[in-house]
Enzyme design. Structure first.
Site, PDB file in Angstrom:
ATOM      1  N   TYR A  51      19.285 -17.406  -7.223  1.00  0.00           N
ATOM      2  CA  TYR A  51      19.574 -19.029  -7.214  1.00  0.00           C
ATOM      3  C   TYR A  51      19.525 -19.497  -8.584  1.00  0.00           C
ATOM      4  O   TYR A  51      18.288 -19.278  -9.213  1.00  0.00           O
ATOM      5  CB  TYR A  51      19.004 -19.685  -6.173  1.00  0.00           C
ATOM      6  CG  TYR A  51      19.072 -21.262  -6.232  1.00  0.00           C
ATOM      7  CD1 TYR A  51      20.335 -21.953  -6.005  1.00  0.00           C
ATOM      8  CD2 TYR A  51      18.076 -22.209  -7.200  1.00  0.00           C
ATOM      9  CE1 TYR A  51      20.476 -23.378  -5.860  1.00  0.00           C
ATOM     10  CE2 TYR A  51      18.078 -23.422  -7.068  1.00  0.00           C
ATOM     11  CZ  TYR A  51      19.442 -23.989  -6.791  1.00  0.00           C
ATOM     12  OH  TYR A  51      19.764 -25.429  -6.611  1.00  0.00           O
ATOM     13  N   HIS A  81      23.761 -33.780 -14.591  1.00  0.00           N
ATOM     14  CA  HIS A  81      22.483 -34.357 -14.170  1.00  0.00           C
ATOM     15  C   HIS A  81      21.812 -35.582 -14.793  1.00  0.00           C
ATOM     16  O   HIS A  81      20.762 -36.112 -14.219  1.00  0.00           O
ATOM     17  CB  HIS A  81      21.264 -33.506 -13.904  1.00  0.00           C
ATOM     18  CG  HIS A  81      21.622 -32.331 -12.794  1.00  0.00           C
ATOM     19  ND1 HIS A  81      22.762 -31.619 -12.588  1.00  0.00           N
ATOM     20  CD2 HIS A  81      20.760 -31.740 -11.891  1.00  0.00           C
ATOM     21  CE1 HIS A  81      22.615 -30.855 -11.491  1.00  0.00           C
ATOM     22  NE2 HIS A  81      21.485 -30.990 -10.815  1.00  0.00           N
ATOM     23  N   ASN A 193      13.550 -28.832 -12.975  1.00  0.00           N
ATOM     24  CA  ASN A 193      13.540 -28.881 -11.594  1.00  0.00           C
ATOM     25  C   ASN A 193      11.777 -28.943 -11.436  1.00  0.00           C
ATOM     26  O   ASN A 193      10.925 -27.830 -11.530  1.00  0.00           O
ATOM     27  CB  ASN A 193      13.816 -27.612 -10.829  1.00  0.00           C
ATOM     28  CG  ASN A 193      14.312 -27.462  -9.554  1.00  0.00           C
ATOM     29  OD1 ASN A 193      13.602 -28.539  -8.827  1.00  0.00           O
ATOM     30  ND2 ASN A 193      14.577 -26.811  -8.908  1.00  0.00           N
ATOM     31  N   TYR A 276     -17.282 -63.329   2.424  1.00  0.00           N
ATOM     32  CA  TYR A 276     -16.974 -61.857   2.237  1.00  0.00           C
ATOM     33  C   TYR A 276     -16.710 -61.301   0.748  1.00  0.00           C
ATOM     34  O   TYR A 276     -16.989 -60.089   0.502  1.00  0.00           O
ATOM     35  CB  TYR A 276     -15.769 -61.321   3.257  1.00  0.00           C
ATOM     36  CG  TYR A 276     -16.209 -61.558   4.536  1.00  0.00           C
ATOM     37  CD1 TYR A 276     -17.586 -61.696   5.279  1.00  0.00           C
ATOM     38  CD2 TYR A 276     -15.293 -61.063   5.756  1.00  0.00           C
ATOM     39  CE1 TYR A 276     -17.855 -61.791   6.482  1.00  0.00           C
ATOM     40  CE2 TYR A 276     -15.603 -60.825   6.961  1.00  0.00           C
ATOM     41  CZ  TYR A 276     -16.879 -61.431   7.340  1.00  0.00           C
ATOM     42  OH  TYR A 276     -17.159 -61.802   8.771  1.00  0.00           O
ATOM     43  N   ARG A 279     -19.896 -60.853  -0.885  1.00  0.00           N
ATOM     44  CA  ARG A 279     -20.990 -59.967  -0.094  1.00  0.00           C
ATOM     45  C   ARG A 279     -20.297 -58.631   0.159  1.00  0.00           C
ATOM     46  O   ARG A 279     -21.101 -57.587   0.290  1.00  0.00           O
ATOM     47  CB  ARG A 279     -21.106 -60.772   1.063  1.00  0.00           C
ATOM     48  CG  ARG A 279     -22.246 -60.102   1.870  1.00  0.00           C
ATOM     49  CD  ARG A 279     -22.944 -60.450   3.330  1.00  0.00           C
ATOM     50  NE  ARG A 279     -21.985 -61.815   3.749  1.00  0.00           N
ATOM     51  CZ  ARG A 279     -21.821 -61.901   4.864  1.00  0.00           C
ATOM     52  NH1 ARG A 279     -21.935 -61.068   5.943  1.00  0.00           N
ATOM     53  NH2 ARG A 279     -20.965 -62.992   5.472  1.00  0.00           N
ATOM     54  N   PHE A 325       9.212 -27.975  -5.882  1.00  0.00           N
ATOM     55  CA  PHE A 325       9.747 -28.998  -6.428  1.00  0.00           C
ATOM     56  C   PHE A 325       9.594 -30.705  -5.597  1.00  0.00           C
ATOM     57  O   PHE A 325       9.762 -31.525  -6.340  1.00  0.00           O
ATOM     58  CB  PHE A 325      11.124 -28.910  -6.945  1.00  0.00           C
ATOM     59  CG  PHE A 325      11.965 -28.392  -5.794  1.00  0.00           C
ATOM     60  CD1 PHE A 325      12.463 -29.581  -4.623  1.00  0.00           C
ATOM     61  CD2 PHE A 325      12.113 -27.017  -5.574  1.00  0.00           C
ATOM     62  CE1 PHE A 325      12.939 -29.052  -3.395  1.00  0.00           C
ATOM     63  CE2 PHE A 325      13.059 -26.943  -4.298  1.00  0.00           C
ATOM     64  CZ  PHE A 325      13.457 -27.621  -3.353  1.00  0.00           C
ATOM     65  N   GLU A 411      19.953 -30.723   0.544  1.00  0.00           N
ATOM     66  CA  GLU A 411      18.760 -31.257  -0.016  1.00  0.00           C
ATOM     67  C   GLU A 411      18.507 -32.521   1.065  1.00  0.00           C
ATOM     68  O   GLU A 411      18.628 -33.718   0.680  1.00  0.00           O
ATOM     69  CB  GLU A 411      18.609 -31.643  -1.229  1.00  0.00           C
ATOM     70  CG  GLU A 411      18.822 -30.206  -2.241  1.00  0.00           C
ATOM     71  CD  GLU A 411      19.355 -30.440  -3.789  1.00  0.00           C
ATOM     72  OE1 GLU A 411      19.021 -31.766  -3.992  1.00  0.00           O
ATOM     73  OE2 GLU A 411      19.441 -29.722  -4.552  1.00  0.00           O
TER      74      GLU A 411
END
Length: 511
Positions: A51, A81, A193, A276, A279, A325, A411
């Site tokens: 791959y 990309h 990646n 609060y 404290r 990834f 994906e």
């Protein structure tokens, strides 16, 4: 700084990304990188189907690529990309991205050539900072889009900042004396990646958040003095019977800051107990400290991990496609950190309200001003703090619970980790401003309280140092003035870490 993929810390990232420290690879990493690359070359020669080396990407994983097209495959990967949009990441974030990618590749499981990695190192060390859009990553397969924009400059494309000027990638590489690369098999994939964009933003946000945790204790201590608060709630016995680590650390910090103070009171002296927000500081601030400790542990594992795919194991003669990834560990922890830091702002804003509200501030003037009515004083500073806290509530909605399938459902579950990291950073920035407003209000309240108690009344050892630092930059408010610049000044003071460092020089480490 020598990197080897094994022991990078959050502070190391700050040193390189913010302070500009130079980086080099360890000899052991060089050997691992070369060995991994040799195995990739063997795969190519044998025409094995692997791959991203001899196949396409994502849904195209079943498309076999011929040996003569392997270079074109990697080049096409980077170009296709690079689809980022939105504002560009700040330079320190991109520097952190570059460092983290170098560190991941230094582990020797990615099959990249040493010369290619050296190009990225040279860019980092010489100040060639790619322009990387901040939007477009799904956080699985890693941060493909932002990292692709980083790699564009390595191949002489895209844009980069160099000595304050934005230049085309080819031009900036020429000026810096760095030769652009021609990507070989596996290299484009090895470079993009991974989880380095979300981890870069997250690491820098975490460093700031840790500083905010200390600063919140400082602000709370000053507020306690301004309101003649009760110190008993911070007693070690109280923390010992509910021994959360962060709770104990916060209580110890506040006691240390307030040592010698003549402003604080004892239980039953003037009142039985505080509200609060005073404290319960150990319980609230402490829970944030525990959250940040957990986030730090996860992020420091992540930044020393191999996060690309496939991974090369030359000693075993294997190439394994996995899921390192996937940004889920970072995504969940960025959401966690955002929620935690939001609480620092939330409790701070309520302390601000107690200071400015004449029904709650133990006899101080309304909105901490003389001649109220003609002057509005710090009335609207609380509005600004409330606005930021409300914005944080929206931003604290988790990104990691969302997923949209991509690449034709190959994906089919993604992390949204980079969105989570970007949101966490914005929450951190908002909280810096809320704490700056609290400093502005608390020091003003101290001045007014001193007018009631006597000018010689002593602050705590730690809070006196902080008070003096604030007053060197922001004077007491005698009558109404534009306050936005005061808030900006104090926000920078908070962000610099100078408050915590100055205190620690005199009274010991805050944690």
């Amino acid at each position: 700084m020598i990197v080897n993929g094994e022991n990078l810390t959050i502070q190391d990232i700050v040193k390189v990304a913010v302070m500009g420290e130079k980086v080099q690879l360890s000899p052991e990493s060089i050997q691992k990188i070369q060995k991994s690359r040799e195995y990739v070359e063997q795969i190519i020669q044998k025409d094995d189907i692997v791959y991203g080396v001899t196949t396409g990407f994502g849904k195209f994983c079943n498309v076999v690529i011929s040996p003569e097209d392997t270079r074109k495959l990697q080049l096409n990967l980077i170009r296709s990309h690079s689809v980022g949009i939105g504002e560009y990441f700040p330079e320190e974030v991109v520097r952190a991205m570059m460092l983290l990618r170098i560190n991941a590749l230094a582990k020797g499981y990615s099959g990249i050539r040493l010369s290619t990695l050296q190009t990225l190192l040279d860019m980092l060390n010489k100040g060639v900072i790619p322009r990387v859009p901040s939007q477009g990553s799904l956080g699985a397969s890693g941060d493909l889009v932002p990292l692709a924009h980083m790699v564009l400059v390595m191949i002489g494309e895209g844009e980069a900042v160099y000595k304050g000027e934005v230049l085309p990638g080819e031009k900036v590489m020429e000026i810096a004396g760095i030769k652009p690369i021609s990507l070989e098999a596996k290299e484009g994939l090895a470079l993009i990646n991974g989880t380095q964009a979300m981890s870069a933003v997250g690491s820098l946000a975490l460093a700031k958040a840790v500083n905010l945790s200390k600063t919140a204790d400082i602000c709370g201590a000053l507020n306690l003095e301004a309101l003649n608060g009760i110190i008993d709630a911070f007693d070690e016995k109280v923390q010992a019977v509910r021994p959360h680590s962060g709770q104990k650390l916060c209580a110890a910090n506040i006691k240390k800051l307030l040592e010698g103070s003549e402003f604080i009171t004892r239980q039953g002296e003037f009142k039985v107990q505080d509200a609060y927000v005073l404290r319960c500081m150990p319980q609230v601030h402490g829970a944030v400290k525990d959250a940040l400790s957990h986030v730090k542990n996860v992020i420091e594992i992540e930044i020393n991990s191999a996060t690309d795919n496939p991974l090369i194991f030359p000693d075993d003669g294997r190439v394994i496609s996995g899921g390192n990834f996937h940004g889920e560990p970072v995504a969940i922890n960025m959401d966690y950190m955002g929620i935690a830091v939001s609480e620092l702002a939330s409790i701070s804003e309520r302390r601000i309200e107690r200071l400015v509200n004449p029904n709650l501030n133990e006899g101080l003037p309304a909105f901490l001003t003389g001649n109220g009515g003609l002057n509005s004083g710090l009335m609207i500073s609380q509005y600004t703090a409330a606005s930021l806290v409300s914005e944080n509530k929206v931003l604290a909605h988790p990104a990691s619970v969302d997923s949209i399938p991509s690449s034709a459902n190959q994906e089919d579950h993604v992390s949204m980790g980079t969105i989570a990291a970007r949101k966490a950073m914005k929450i951190v920035e908002n909280t810096q401003n809320v704490l700056a407003i609290e400093l502005l209000c608390a020091t003003q309240a101290i001045d007014l309280r001193r007018a009631k108690m006597g000018r010689s009344t002593k602050l705590g050892k730690g809070t006196q140092i902080v008070y003096e630092l604030v007053r060197k930059q922001v004077p007491q408010i005698e009558e109404d003035r534009v306050l936005s610049e005061d808030v900006k000044t104090l926000a920078k003071l908070v962000d610099s870490g100078q408050l915590a460092r100055a205190v620690e020089e005199w009274i010991g480490e805050l944690r």
